[in-house]
Design a protein around this motif. Sequence first.
Motif, PDB file in Angstrom:
ATOM      1  N   ALA A 142      -2.896   5.020   7.845  1.00 52.60           N
ATOM      2  CA  ALA A 142      -2.949   4.588   6.420  1.00 52.60           C
ATOM      3  C   ALA A 142      -4.375   4.375   6.057  1.00 52.60           C
ATOM      4  O   ALA A 142      -4.451   3.824   5.289  1.00 52.60           O
ATOM      5  CB  ALA A 142      -2.534   2.836   7.273  1.00 52.60           C
ATOM      6  N   ASP A 189      -8.036   6.074   4.755  1.00 52.00           N
ATOM      7  CA  ASP A 189      -9.387   6.678   4.591  1.00 52.00           C
ATOM      8  C   ASP A 189     -10.137   7.290   5.105  1.00 52.00           C
ATOM      9  O   ASP A 189     -10.764   6.549   5.064  1.00 52.00           O
ATOM     10  CB  ASP A 189      -9.139   6.801   3.098  1.00 52.00           C
ATOM     11  N   ALA A 203       0.642  -0.864   0.111  1.00 52.09           N
ATOM     12  CA  ALA A 203       0.242   0.011   0.011  1.00 52.09           C
ATOM     13  C   ALA A 203       0.572   1.359  -0.508  1.00 52.09           C
ATOM     14  O   ALA A 203       1.831   1.279   1.393  1.00 52.09           O
ATOM     15  CB  ALA A 203      -1.268  -0.348   1.146  1.00 52.09           C
ATOM     16  N   ASP A 204       0.449   2.512  -0.509  1.00 53.50           N
ATOM     17  CA  ASP A 204       1.409   3.242  -0.925  1.00 53.50           C
ATOM     18  C   ASP A 204       0.809   4.021  -1.129  1.00 53.50           C
ATOM     19  O   ASP A 204       1.199   5.967  -1.337  1.00 53.50           O
ATOM     20  CB  ASP A 204       2.211   3.225  -2.730  1.00 53.50           C
ATOM     21  N   ARG A 205      -0.868   4.316  -0.244  1.00 53.90           N
ATOM     22  CA  ARG A 205      -1.754   5.512  -0.060  1.00 53.90           C
ATOM     23  C   ARG A 205      -2.524   5.656   0.821  1.00 53.90           C
ATOM     24  O   ARG A 205      -2.687   4.325   0.795  1.00 53.90           O
ATOM     25  CB  ARG A 205      -2.337   5.791  -1.277  1.00 53.90           C
ATOM     26  N   PRO A 206      -3.373   6.067   1.434  1.00 54.10           N
ATOM     27  CA  PRO A 206      -4.116   5.316   2.218  1.00 54.10           C
ATOM     28  C   PRO A 206      -5.641   4.618   1.796  1.00 54.10           C
ATOM     29  O   PRO A 206      -6.330   4.726   0.755  1.00 54.10           O
ATOM     30  CB  PRO A 206      -5.537   7.089   2.721  1.00 54.10           C
ATOM     31  N   LEU A 207      -5.748   3.580   2.921  1.00 59.94           N
ATOM     32  CA  LEU A 207      -7.227   3.017   2.157  1.00 59.94           C
ATOM     33  C   LEU A 207      -8.637   2.678   2.198  1.00 59.94           C
ATOM     34  O   LEU A 207      -8.698   3.664   4.226  1.00 59.94           O
ATOM     35  CB  LEU A 207      -5.744   1.771   2.744  1.00 59.94           C
TER      36      LEU A 207
END
Length: 323
Positions: A174, A176, A78-82
């Motif tokens: 981590a 959204d 993961a490289d962005r808020p999930l």
Amino acid sequence: MPLTDLDLAGCMAYRPELDVPADLDAFWARTLDGGGDPEAAVYEPVDTGLTQIRTYAATIPGFGGEPVRGWLHLPANADRPLPCVVEYLGYGRGRGLAHEKLFWAAAGFAHLIMDSRGQGWSAATGGTPDPHPYPAGTVPGFLTRGVADPADHYYRRLITDAVRFAEAARRHPAVDPDRVAVTGFSQGGGLALAAGALCPGVAAVMPDVPFLCDIRRGVRVAGPDSPYAEVVDYLALHRDRADQVFRTLSYLDAAVLAPRATAPALFSIALRDQVCPPSTCFAAYHRYGGDKDVRVYEFNDHEGGEAAHQREQLTWLRGILGA
């Protein structure tokens, strides 16, 4: 596995007038103002031996700030808020071992699992105790613990824990915060409904054959292996306390709280369920305050849709939150 409750037509027509305490909102406002800062959550890395999922032992302040355990799983790449799925567990279940429940993380979601205080049979997995005294006069189980007063009841604490976990998920870097869903099976389904009603910002609710719905009817019609039978056993001993018992439980009834939830919801209900009778689940479904859909498993008992329903949840949730 006979049909012991209403058939589907009867369930669709069943829309009970439930007893709603006049101070319900004030009760929960006081409860949720009583400590438990989600900003104080702690996440410690755990080596599971797996390479595609990162796991953390979570400790999150629950009711009264008391530490509640859990697991947080994140996809390793993961490289962005999930988007995140917060999961609550069935009656008697603890958080288990760190590598047991990986479906949602494998599908690309953050996945936060809440331990159920005082429940679970494996101390080796670091279960959460319930430090509150076991009230005199209760019967084995959790449904009559503190049943003389909603302020003392076990499920006041457990529902508060569930709200705190949803709040903590929304604050994790981590995750959204606008894409947090709550779900659970049986007891966990009732907790998901309650958290959806009491935690602003929850984006989706997935109650799976939910417990704690239309509790008075559940006590009347559920099978002898259901936790609802604990109330039967209690009232068989305390014959003069029925009004008091059902008044207390009305504060904790997920069908009573359901109109306060507004996020989209996907229910599952099994028509031959003798643990959480389908009419009680439909009572919550009909009263639910947001957009809703349901999957009905006509020939299943309390196991409901199992893996087939999990696939339904994944498809539905991706449509609500995105992949």
